[in-house]
Write a protein that holds these residues in place. Sequence first.
Motif, PDB file in Angstrom:
ATOM      1  N   GLN A 905     -71.663  55.834 -65.915  1.00  0.00           N
ATOM      2  CA  GLN A 905     -71.151  56.979 -66.706  1.00  0.00           C
ATOM      3  C   GLN A 905     -69.623  57.009 -66.656  1.00  0.00           C
ATOM      4  O   GLN A 905     -68.956  57.202 -67.679  1.00  0.00           O
ATOM      5  CB  GLN A 905     -71.690  58.293 -66.133  1.00  0.00           C
ATOM      6  CG  GLN A 905     -72.973  58.755 -66.802  1.00  0.00           C
ATOM      7  CD  GLN A 905     -73.414  60.114 -66.253  1.00  0.00           C
ATOM      8  OE1 GLN A 905     -72.600  60.971 -65.937  1.00  0.00           O
ATOM      9  NE2 GLN A 905     -74.720  60.294 -66.141  1.00  0.00           N
ATOM     10  N   MET A 906     -69.097  56.836 -65.450  1.00  0.00           N
ATOM     11  CA  MET A 906     -67.642  56.902 -65.296  1.00  0.00           C
ATOM     12  C   MET A 906     -66.953  55.773 -66.090  1.00  0.00           C
ATOM     13  O   MET A 906     -65.926  55.983 -66.719  1.00  0.00           O
ATOM     14  CB  MET A 906     -67.253  56.812 -63.818  1.00  0.00           C
ATOM     15  CG  MET A 906     -67.498  58.135 -63.088  1.00  0.00           C
ATOM     16  SD  MET A 906     -67.570  57.964 -61.326  1.00  0.00           S
ATOM     17  CE  MET A 906     -65.857  57.847 -60.926  1.00  0.00           C
ATOM     18  N   LYS A 907     -67.596  54.610 -66.069  1.00  0.00           N
ATOM     19  CA  LYS A 907     -67.039  53.496 -66.831  1.00  0.00           C
ATOM     20  C   LYS A 907     -67.054  53.825 -68.329  1.00  0.00           C
ATOM     21  O   LYS A 907     -66.077  53.588 -69.058  1.00  0.00           O
ATOM     22  CB  LYS A 907     -67.859  52.226 -66.553  1.00  0.00           C
ATOM     23  CG  LYS A 907     -67.197  50.949 -67.052  1.00  0.00           C
ATOM     24  CD  LYS A 907     -67.953  49.719 -66.576  1.00  0.00           C
ATOM     25  CE  LYS A 907     -67.247  48.437 -66.960  1.00  0.00           C
ATOM     26  NZ  LYS A 907     -67.017  48.287 -68.392  1.00  0.00           N
ATOM     27  N   ALA A 908     -68.162  54.402 -68.757  1.00  0.00           N
ATOM     28  CA  ALA A 908     -68.289  54.777 -70.175  1.00  0.00           C
ATOM     29  C   ALA A 908     -67.223  55.805 -70.555  1.00  0.00           C
ATOM     30  O   ALA A 908     -66.647  55.750 -71.655  1.00  0.00           O
ATOM     31  CB  ALA A 908     -69.678  55.349 -70.431  1.00  0.00           C
ATOM     32  N   ASN A 918     -57.982  65.510 -71.077  1.00  0.00           N
ATOM     33  CA  ASN A 918     -58.417  66.624 -70.218  1.00  0.00           C
ATOM     34  C   ASN A 918     -59.906  66.535 -69.890  1.00  0.00           C
ATOM     35  O   ASN A 918     -60.330  66.670 -68.742  1.00  0.00           O
ATOM     36  CB  ASN A 918     -58.162  67.969 -70.918  1.00  0.00           C
ATOM     37  CG  ASN A 918     -56.736  68.428 -70.704  1.00  0.00           C
ATOM     38  OD1 ASN A 918     -55.996  67.761 -69.980  1.00  0.00           O
ATOM     39  ND2 ASN A 918     -56.352  69.518 -71.338  1.00  0.00           N
ATOM     40  N   LYS A 919     -60.662  66.316 -70.972  1.00  0.00           N
ATOM     41  CA  LYS A 919     -62.115  66.262 -70.806  1.00  0.00           C
ATOM     42  C   LYS A 919     -62.496  65.054 -69.956  1.00  0.00           C
ATOM     43  O   LYS A 919     -63.383  65.126 -69.104  1.00  0.00           O
ATOM     44  CB  LYS A 919     -62.788  66.188 -72.177  1.00  0.00           C
ATOM     45  CG  LYS A 919     -64.258  66.582 -72.119  1.00  0.00           C
ATOM     46  CD  LYS A 919     -64.887  66.644 -73.482  1.00  0.00           C
ATOM     47  CE  LYS A 919     -66.354  67.058 -73.343  1.00  0.00           C
ATOM     48  NZ  LYS A 919     -67.104  66.854 -74.558  1.00  0.00           N
ATOM     49  N   LYS A 920     -61.796  63.943 -70.201  1.00  0.00           N
ATOM     50  CA  LYS A 920     -62.054  62.733 -69.423  1.00  0.00           C
ATOM     51  C   LYS A 920     -61.905  63.032 -67.935  1.00  0.00           C
ATOM     52  O   LYS A 920     -62.759  62.695 -67.113  1.00  0.00           O
ATOM     53  CB  LYS A 920     -61.042  61.647 -69.806  1.00  0.00           C
ATOM     54  CG  LYS A 920     -61.603  60.606 -70.744  1.00  0.00           C
ATOM     55  CD  LYS A 920     -60.634  59.444 -70.870  1.00  0.00           C
ATOM     56  CE  LYS A 920     -61.093  58.528 -72.015  1.00  0.00           C
ATOM     57  NZ  LYS A 920     -60.255  57.364 -72.173  1.00  0.00           N
ATOM     58  N   LYS A 921     -60.798  63.669 -67.639  1.00  0.00           N
ATOM     59  CA  LYS A 921     -60.495  63.966 -66.238  1.00  0.00           C
ATOM     60  C   LYS A 921     -61.606  64.829 -65.628  1.00  0.00           C
ATOM     61  O   LYS A 921     -62.118  64.557 -64.538  1.00  0.00           O
ATOM     62  CB  LYS A 921     -59.154  64.702 -66.169  1.00  0.00           C
ATOM     63  CG  LYS A 921     -58.590  64.793 -64.766  1.00  0.00           C
ATOM     64  CD  LYS A 921     -57.271  65.548 -64.758  1.00  0.00           C
ATOM     65  CE  LYS A 921     -56.813  65.815 -63.342  1.00  0.00           C
ATOM     66  NZ  LYS A 921     -55.668  66.729 -63.319  1.00  0.00           N
ATOM     67  N   LYS A 924     -64.849  62.882 -65.196  1.00  0.00           N
ATOM     68  CA  LYS A 924     -64.752  61.933 -64.082  1.00  0.00           C
ATOM     69  C   LYS A 924     -64.817  62.660 -62.740  1.00  0.00           C
ATOM     70  O   LYS A 924     -65.468  62.211 -61.799  1.00  0.00           O
ATOM     71  CB  LYS A 924     -63.452  61.116 -64.185  1.00  0.00           C
ATOM     72  CG  LYS A 924     -63.572  59.987 -65.192  1.00  0.00           C
ATOM     73  CD  LYS A 924     -62.303  59.176 -65.304  1.00  0.00           C
ATOM     74  CE  LYS A 924     -62.171  58.185 -64.173  1.00  0.00           C
ATOM     75  NZ  LYS A 924     -61.009  57.296 -64.350  1.00  0.00           N
ATOM     76  N   GLU A 925     -64.133  63.789 -62.704  1.00  0.00           N
ATOM     77  CA  GLU A 925     -64.178  64.587 -61.461  1.00  0.00           C
ATOM     78  C   GLU A 925     -65.609  65.010 -61.148  1.00  0.00           C
ATOM     79  O   GLU A 925     -66.059  64.963 -60.001  1.00  0.00           O
ATOM     80  CB  GLU A 925     -63.286  65.828 -61.594  1.00  0.00           C
ATOM     81  CG  GLU A 925     -61.819  65.520 -61.357  1.00  0.00           C
ATOM     82  CD  GLU A 925     -60.918  66.710 -61.686  1.00  0.00           C
ATOM     83  OE1 GLU A 925     -61.446  67.786 -62.008  1.00  0.00           O
ATOM     84  OE2 GLU A 925     -59.691  66.544 -61.637  1.00  0.00           O
TER      85      GLU A 925
END
Length: 1620
Positions: A905-908, A918-921, A924-925
């Motif tokens: 998921q994190m790779k995706a 922002n959403k990515k961060k 990932k968090e």
Amino acid sequence: MAALLPAEWIKNWEKGGKSEFVQLCRALSENKNHDVGFRDIQQALYELAYHVVRGNLKHDQASNVLGDVIEFREDMPSILADVFCILDIETSCLEEKNKRDHFTQLVLACLYLVSDTVLKERLDPETLESLGLIKQSQQFNQKSVKIKTKLFYKQQKFNLLREENEGYAKLIAELGQDLSGNITSDLILENIKSLIGCFNLDPNRVLDIILEVYECRPEYDDFFVPLIESYMYMCEPQTLCHILGFKFKFYQDPSGETPSSLYRVAAVLLQHNLIDLEDLYVHLLPGDNTIIEEHKREIVEAKQIVRKLTMVVLSSEKTEEKEKEKEKEEEKTEKPPDNQKLGLLEALLKIGDWHHSQSIMDQMPPFYATSHKPIAIALCQLVHVTVEPLYRRVGVPKGAKGSPISSLPNKRAPKQAESFEELRKEVFNMLCYLGPHLSHDPILFAKVVRLGKAFMKEFQSDGSKQEDKEKMETLFSCLLSITDQVLLPSLSLMDCNACMSEELWGMFKTFPYQYRYRLYGQWKNETYNSHPLLVKVKAQTIDRAKYIMKRLTKENVKPSGRQIGKLSHSNPTILFDYILSQIQKYDNLITPVVDSLKYLTSLNYDVLAYCIIEALANPEKERMKHDDTTISSWLQSLASFCGAVFRKYPIELAGLLQYVANQLKAGKSFDLLILKEVVQKMAGIEITEEMTMEQLEAMTGGEQLKAEGGYFGQIRNTKKSSQRLKDALLDHDLALPLCLLMAQQRNGVIFQEGGEKHLKLVGKLYDQCHDTLVQFGGFLASNLSTEDYIKRVPSIDVLCNEFHTPHDAAFFLSRPMYAHHISSKYDELKKAEKGNKQQHKVHKYITSCELVMAPVHEAVISLHLPKVWDDISPQFYATFWSLTMYDLAVPHSSYDREVNKLKVQMKAIDDNQEMPPNKKKKEKERCTALQDKLLEEEKKQLEHVQRVLQRLKLEKDNWLLAKSTKNETITKFLQLCIFPRCIFSAIDAVYCAHFVELVHQQKTPNFSTLLCYDRVFSDIIYTVASCTENEASRYGRFLCCMLETVTRWHSDRVIYEKECGNYPGFLTILRATGFDGGNKADQLDYENFRHVVHKWHYKLTKASVHCLETGEYTHIRNILIVLTKILPWYPKVLNLGQALERRVHKICQEEKEKRPDLYALAMGYSGQLKSRKPFMIPENEFHHKDPPARNAVPATVQNGPGGAGMPTSLTINTVRLEEGTTEETDKLKEKSQGVVKVINKTVNATPKVTTSNGNSASNSKIIKEKDDKEKSGKEKDKEKKDKTPAATPEMKALGKDGKDKPKEERANKDEKAREIKEKTPKSDKDKEKVKKEEKASKEEKSKTVVTIIESKSTAEKEREKEPSRERDLAKEMKSKENAKGGEKVPVAGSLKSPVPRSETSESEREQKRRKVDTHSSPSHSSTVKGTAVLPKVPLVSENYSSSRVISVHFLQDNLNELKDSSAKHYVNHTTPTLSKSKEREVEKKDLDKSRERSREREKKDEKDRKDRKRDHSNSDREVPQDSTKRRKEENGTTGSSKHSKSESPSDSPRLNEKEKDKNKSKSSGKEKGDSIKAEKMEKSSSGSKKESRHDKEKAEKKEKRDSTGGKEEKKHHKSSDKHR
């Protein structure tokens, strides 16, 4: 009357009469009594005058004397005039003229005494004329009329203004002047009086003008009211009322409109009691009858409108337009006439005259008056004024300014409410009259609601005295009535006012839900019928709801949702009722409806909850479909909707949960469906039988892993909803009651609800009840805090003994409590001592376990009978039930899988270019946090599992006490632990399998793993048949996990040696408790284990085929479910797979039309089975197959004291699980109460056993004795069997079932033919391969060290004797048969037994058993069959399935069956103690001999095979049977295997019949053989086997020759059937 004037006086008038008369008159006039004197004087004067008229006295004499008398009184002239008046009338009537003349003369003579005027008043005009007092009488008459007219008929008072304009002008000026100064009503009144007098004004007209002026100057009440009051003293009381009535009448034309000023004046006068309402009311229009009729007409109209709206009208647009036009025209023409009563009522309300207003409203139908907006508004205004002070004090919300309302100016208005008590007395009554029309004033609505809120706050504070409490109770009930009659109906008439709805909820949420729901019920079912307006509103709401629902889809949820919200603010009950009715019909509406309900107010959500409960409780709806096998779809839809809506929106759950609890109390479990859905949706806890193994594995981890990998749906955001559910349960104390009710109901379903219902439905209900219990318990365990949980769940003994909770459910509820307890104790101990070493931690953990579990160990003792604890300890029982999979193993692969998913998921997320940074961060968090949580959880679980395993290691020695036998221990373990728990839930199924493995791995003393597995796999028919659908699925999972373990051990020798090699669970000799550490020879070796596994597979096939052939719905469904579950590990063997496949195919064909659900299951399984076919292996690859020759090493069995130096052996029963019928079991149980049973199923071909009971001395003697006794015993037994076939329990069972047999046999014949084709060996290569394998196994076997057997020589001697005995027996039987029937039956099959001893009896028994088994037996099969004493059961290292060894159990069978006929079955003898070395020597010799013989036999065998090949080519028709036999011999599906109910799962009884006859012929043939040779043969069993095989082949050839005897055989078959 006596004459006052005597005749003497007239005669002597002059002499004395005159003076006497005067004297009399004086006396009379002086009389004090005025009236008497007056009359007497009148009489005296009259008599005097009368004498003159008659002529007795002259007129001048009379006039003289009258002149004298006249002075005596003042009124004498008047009296005299009266006398003349009377005489005038009298004389005018007389005919005598002279008398009239005399009268006239007298009057003329007396004219000087009486004045003219008096005479003119009193005498007739003609008399006056004759007297000359008037000239003409006619003129006099005319004049008098004129005067009278002037006097009496000429008007002196002026009525019209124009008649006396000055007077009236002055009057109006007086009344209209500026009244602000010191002018008072009294002053003005005096002026008015003067004007009336001066200008002759009519006083009534003056009053009318005063009222007119008052109308125009309404502000001067204080002036005009006293003025009118004072003025009324001069008039009659009715005058004012008439004048007002006249004024109202003036406006009663159809076009007239009464002015409001007049109403006001009338109202003020009424309020000041200047007029009476009753007097005025009659002057007003319309009449009361008219009003009542109008009200009725309104109701009818409303109903018609409703009918129009609910009717489906398919008219064209033109007609609709015409109707609309007509309606408009009607509205124009119908202008209602002025209602003066309502006008007056409005005026009364405006001035605050509540008393009179109430009187008027009471005359009218309810709510008729207030249905007119002006009146409703006026009444609202009055209420505003009345509640003002109280509202200002308690009702104004914080921060709100509000606009204060001034009180009414007049003092007669109702008193303003300062307290709630005054509010009740004054205001509530007004509100009741107002009813639904409070809707006209939302502000007042809000005020009333806020006052209600304030009151509830005070009511719930509880600080008052008893009296106050009673007052408050009264107030509370009044408030509820007001809510019911006023607030809710008013809300219905308001135009979608969401604020009002929220305001009302502010008050409602302070009511307990019982009150709220009652109010909603009234609102929904009664209020709407009480008033025409509400009737219309209801119809319009339904119409609108239909419109919205028709257009609702997933795409337009938002706009539709807004419309639904709008509609719901005012009429939620009607709207939701309709929506729910639609959901019940169309379940695809659920999702859009749930999504569209987001615009509802809190009140609406609460009403929705009520509507749902009402819909669920609808008594008219059937909870089952018409077929009575499934729960109705409407109920399923509602339940599903419930779950979704309660999860998504903050709706109070208490009512729904209580409803479910009440239904359970009433013994109805249908509604558990709702609870199940609610818990699933709100807490995210799914109950599904269709979990994958990955999910199940994840479910054994921590909470985070469960959430991530354990459920089908991704469980997100259930924190809030599960908290809400938890709070509802705790606040209303429903958590434990629901659990207990479900647990009790689960067992009650069958009895309370099962009666008339279809078995399938009862199973469904049972499953639903059970699943919901598991789900609900899981929810409580994961959501309640430790304190809450412990506080609510009582101890295990209380749960079971007081609440009668089933044990599995009781432990299920208590388990989390123990875990909580232990962890909290462990934490305490850790804090107390800060030792970090691992062993310290473990020690603390074990201590905390002991502290927590000690009371539990005590408590569980009361749950079972004391003898249970002889075999297993309470500690073991409690440990088993208190642990979970979480405690036993860490699902590392699951944790890894979930962590990897997160990494992916994190790779995706990283690769996603479109996602904002922002959403990515954030994402990932989130993933990182989850990953960390999972890893932390895994670490935590790992430590925990290590601690638990340490604890178990320490505990294990005290677990199994085995005071009776290991067998009994296993029985108790399975009965009380494994079976109840493995069907409790899917995880428990896995847990049970894992626990068995764990107990084995821990090397637990007295635990026979082999026995345990054997008991589990050996006869699953009864367990399967007694399961519900979901239980079957869980049972399948359990078997699957057990098979997985077994398959792992089976797959690799290294694994087997490592995990089972020297483990006590795989000991094959069951010794007394003190002798568990047996040597290597006692262990089951790898090859034998593979045979055992094959036997288990065979058993499973047999049970499956049996279930599939019963035709019973439950059997077929359950076995298909179980088979589907165990598909990964079974079937592995090709021929077993094929047998299954055929049966399943048959089911598919049979059930296609009849029972579609079975057809679907069978098709599903069939498809999966075919896909597994490439992975199946031939039998010889599954386990090492034997060549035909094989050693059968028997075991002697010792019972009682042995010789010197022998350990006391444990007495055990060899048990046959499947073969015994229930009846036999019961008999045996009675007989052997003290004897404990051990299932000796560990070896597939269990060696032969001789019974020994050590007392006698010489061996040979004993052997002979035994020989004779057994012979005679068996002969007797056979005779018995032939004569009375129903004597044995098996036969009894047959007696019951025998009727159904012929059909089955016919079916079986067809199947047999099919099987024979399939089982024909394919080529010579195959044969070669088989040969090689047999050789190899022989060599391996010769190397194998045979298990050491105590008292070996005795056993061998016994064995030598036995074949001859059995041959004799067979011979005897055959001769009997021939004597009886004389029929020669062809031989059709061969039994591979080293000796023919009891083949006939055995095949008979086989057949019987086969027949018994074709019917489902109701009892669970743990049936004990034979009793034999067995200290050691050595295992043969060859394939059991070739069945060349006589099974212990068959011997047992014979012995049991002989019991009745002969008491001397067993020969008692003392086993001589042999030294170990001697035993070994004997053994070696045996082995050498057996090797030599086996070589010889092998050569013979090859020859036979060639012969057979020739036969094969010669006769196509006959080959299949032979080859089938051969194939079966190799596969181990035929023969005398201990458990085989039929030769193969797919064999027919017909084969058995043939086999039986073949055995007869074989045994007679063998009789002729040399007995010594037979004995030798017996010593080396492999040799014997070969020989027997050879004989069989000969018999088969013979059979081909005798094939013409087939018909006879059929006849024989039928006759034997009849005989049975």
